[in-house]
Design a protein around this motif. Sequence first.
Motif, mmCIF file in Angstrom:
data_model
loop_
_atom_site.group_PDB
_atom_site.id
_atom_site.type_symbol
_atom_site.label_atom_id
_atom_site.label_comp_id
_atom_site.label_asym_id
_atom_site.label_seq_id
_atom_site.Cartn_x
_atom_site.Cartn_y
_atom_site.Cartn_z
ATOM 1 N N GLN A 164 11.045 15.669 -53.253
ATOM 2 C CA GLN A 164 12.152 16.571 -53.716
ATOM 3 C C GLN A 164 13.436 15.636 -53.892
ATOM 4 O O GLN A 164 14.100 15.834 -54.900
ATOM 5 C CB GLN A 164 12.234 17.757 -53.001
ATOM 6 N N ALA A 165 13.621 14.726 -53.048
ATOM 7 C CA ALA A 165 14.692 13.834 -52.933
ATOM 8 C C ALA A 165 14.735 13.038 -54.334
ATOM 9 O O ALA A 165 15.802 13.183 -54.935
ATOM 10 C CB ALA A 165 14.705 12.682 -51.911
ATOM 11 N N MET A 168 21.918 11.063 -68.447
ATOM 12 C CA MET A 168 21.033 10.787 -67.535
ATOM 13 C C MET A 168 21.815 10.958 -66.183
ATOM 14 O O MET A 168 22.963 10.507 -65.875
ATOM 15 C CB MET A 168 20.528 9.151 -67.554
ATOM 16 N N GLU A 169 20.950 11.570 -65.220
ATOM 17 C CA GLU A 169 21.304 11.893 -63.941
ATOM 18 C C GLU A 169 21.450 10.620 -63.198
ATOM 19 O O GLU A 169 20.757 9.764 -63.322
ATOM 20 C CB GLU A 169 20.626 12.868 -63.110
ATOM 21 N N PRO A 170 22.793 10.226 -62.421
ATOM 22 C CA PRO A 170 22.707 9.189 -61.658
ATOM 23 C C PRO A 170 21.592 9.060 -60.687
ATOM 24 O O PRO A 170 21.169 10.028 -59.893
ATOM 25 C CB PRO A 170 24.129 9.345 -60.825
ATOM 26 N N ILE A 171 21.218 7.804 -60.360
ATOM 27 C CA ILE A 171 20.045 7.640 -59.301
ATOM 28 C C ILE A 171 21.053 6.871 -58.048
ATOM 29 O O ILE A 171 22.089 5.778 -58.578
ATOM 30 C CB ILE A 171 19.176 6.527 -59.851
ATOM 31 N N TYR A 172 20.745 7.345 -56.783
ATOM 32 C CA TYR A 172 21.220 6.615 -55.703
ATOM 33 C C TYR A 172 20.327 6.004 -54.895
ATOM 34 O O TYR A 172 19.173 6.678 -54.460
ATOM 35 C CB TYR A 172 22.000 7.603 -54.844
ATOM 36 N N ASN A 173 20.301 4.760 -54.940
ATOM 37 C CA ASN A 173 19.160 3.726 -54.142
ATOM 38 C C ASN A 173 19.517 3.642 -52.878
ATOM 39 O O ASN A 173 20.542 2.798 -52.678
ATOM 40 C CB ASN A 173 19.107 2.686 -55.178
ATOM 41 N N ALA A 209 29.275 6.420 -43.336
ATOM 42 C CA ALA A 209 28.526 6.752 -42.183
ATOM 43 C C ALA A 209 28.664 8.022 -41.336
ATOM 44 O O ALA A 209 27.927 8.700 -40.840
ATOM 45 C CB ALA A 209 28.664 5.513 -41.357
ATOM 46 N N ARG A 210 30.021 8.303 -41.195
ATOM 47 C CA ARG A 210 30.397 9.413 -40.425
ATOM 48 C C ARG A 210 29.935 10.802 -41.178
ATOM 49 O O ARG A 210 29.539 11.552 -40.436
ATOM 50 C CB ARG A 210 32.121 9.564 -40.474
ATOM 51 N N LEU A 211 29.995 10.705 -42.371
ATOM 52 C CA LEU A 211 29.632 11.986 -43.307
ATOM 53 C C LEU A 211 28.245 12.196 -42.941
ATOM 54 O O LEU A 211 27.791 13.353 -42.788
ATOM 55 C CB LEU A 211 29.816 11.652 -44.698
ATOM 56 N N LEU A 212 27.237 11.356 -42.983
ATOM 57 C CA LEU A 212 26.004 11.400 -42.677
ATOM 58 C C LEU A 212 25.561 11.677 -41.395
ATOM 59 O O LEU A 212 24.937 12.780 -41.058
ATOM 60 C CB LEU A 212 25.078 10.218 -43.127
ATOM 61 N N GLU A 259 30.056 9.105 -53.099
ATOM 62 C CA GLU A 259 29.441 10.238 -53.591
ATOM 63 C C GLU A 259 27.832 10.461 -53.521
ATOM 64 O O GLU A 259 27.323 11.215 -53.504
ATOM 65 C CB GLU A 259 29.546 10.099 -55.303
ATOM 66 N N GLY A 260 27.138 8.918 -53.424
ATOM 67 C CA GLY A 260 25.893 9.260 -53.108
ATOM 68 C C GLY A 260 25.405 9.650 -51.927
ATOM 69 O O GLY A 260 24.519 10.392 -51.795
ATOM 70 N N VAL A 261 26.323 9.468 -51.036
ATOM 71 C CA VAL A 261 26.090 10.006 -49.359
ATOM 72 C C VAL A 261 26.242 11.743 -49.326
ATOM 73 O O VAL A 261 25.559 12.477 -48.784
ATOM 74 C CB VAL A 261 26.847 9.488 -48.216
ATOM 75 N N LYS A 262 27.233 11.948 -50.162
ATOM 76 C CA LYS A 262 27.526 13.369 -50.280
ATOM 77 C C LYS A 262 26.321 14.140 -51.147
ATOM 78 O O LYS A 262 25.957 15.288 -50.519
ATOM 79 C CB LYS A 262 28.935 13.537 -51.169
ATOM 80 N N VAL A 263 25.930 13.457 -51.920
ATOM 81 C CA VAL A 263 24.501 14.012 -52.577
ATOM 82 C C VAL A 263 23.424 14.155 -51.605
ATOM 83 O O VAL A 263 22.637 15.097 -51.627
ATOM 84 C CB VAL A 263 24.287 13.403 -54.130
ATOM 85 N N LEU A 264 23.146 13.161 -51.122
ATOM 86 C CA LEU A 264 22.179 13.103 -49.926
ATOM 87 C C LEU A 264 22.252 14.190 -49.009
ATOM 88 O O LEU A 264 21.388 14.812 -48.440
ATOM 89 C CB LEU A 264 22.231 11.772 -49.204
#
Length: 362
Positions: free
Chosen positions: A316-317, A1-6, A273-276, A345-350
Motif C-alpha cells: 500500500q505504501a 505523475m504523482e511524486p515518488i519518495y524514495n 526526524a521529529r515529525l516521524l 513533504e516526503g516525511v509528511k506523506v509517510l
Amino acid sequence: MEPIYNFSAGPAVLPKEVLQQARDEMLDWHGSGMSVMEMSHRGKEFMSIAARLETDLRELASIPPNYKVLFLSGGASSQFAMVPMNLVRGKKSANYINTGQWSTKALKEAKKYCAVHVAASSEDANFTYAPTQDKWNIDPEGAYLHYTPNETIGGVEFNWIPDLSGTDIPLVADISSAFMSRPLDVSRFGLIYAGTQKNVGPAGLCIVIVREDLIGTTVPGTPTMFDYKIHADNDSMYNTPPTYAMYITGLVVEWLKQKGGLQAMEKINIAKARLLYDFLDTTDFYHCPVAKPDRSRMNVPFTLKDPGLDEEFLKQARTHGLIQLKGHRSVGGMRASIYNAMPLEGVKVLVEFMKEFASNHA
C-alpha cells in the motif's frame, strides 16, 4: 505523475536539481564536447571538477588545513582494513566501540592487523542504544579509537562526539550515513571516512578526511593502493578515481551550499526526524526499538504491531508513492532513511499514510 519518495538506505535519494543538472550536462560538460564519464582524470576539465569539489567540501565542512581530503574507491568497507593498516603505527592494539553491524564488520576486519580492544558494546540490548562514555573501558595503549556515529541498519546515532582530550589517542569515525547532515568539528577527529551514497552522492566514492601527522607509516605488506600517503601525495590521482561519482558529489555539495550550508540542513533534518518520531511515540501500532536519546536523524527503523501486515504495508505504501521502506533483512520490519535530499513533504506523506494504515488495520 504523482511524486515518488524514495526512503532507501543507500544508494539513496539525490536532489532533483542535481539530477536535472547532470542530465543537462550528460552529453556535453560546459562546452567540452565530452561527458564527464569520458574525460581523462588528468585532463584540465576533470581536474577543475576535482579541485572545486575539494575546495567546496573544505569550505562547507570547515576542514582545517592540516587535514588531507582523499577521494577513494572501494566504498567505506575498504576503510575497515585501511584504517588499521595506516593508523596502528607500530602499536599492538586499537579500541573499537561496537554499536551494530557496521561496527562489528569494522572490528572484525581490524583483527587481521592488530589486537582489537572492544571498549564498549551495546550488543547486550541487540544494538538499540549508544553506550555513554562513562561506561567505556579504553585501552590507553590503543593506537586509535574507532566508532560508528550512525548505524544505518539499527538506527542508532551518537548525538555527541567522544571526548578523548588528555590522551594522544586519535578518534576515528565511520560517518557514512550521517556525513554532511549536520555541522561537525573535524578537528576533534584523527580520521573520518564516509561512503557518499547516503547524503552526498552516488555509490562508488569514499571520502577520507585524515590528519596529516597520522599518515606515512603503514603495517608491513600494505598494498600501495591502501596507503593513505600515496593517495595524499598524488591528490587522489594515483590511479583513476571514481570520476563520475566525484562529479555528482560536487554537484550535491554545491546544492548544500545553496541551501544554506550544514547549519540550515541540520534544522531541516531535525524537523523531519521529529515529525516521524513524534508520531511513532503516539501509537502502539508501530514501535521504534531504539533508545530515545540515541535515535538516528537519518535512519528510522520501526516495526508493526502485527508482523503479518508487513507485506501489505509495503504494497500500500507503494501505491502512495512511498518506496524502499523495507527494513534490512537482518532486523526486519521497516526503515525510513530520511537523508539530506528527502524533502519534509516526503516525511509528511509517510506519516499520513502510516496513520491511515493503522486506522484501517486497528
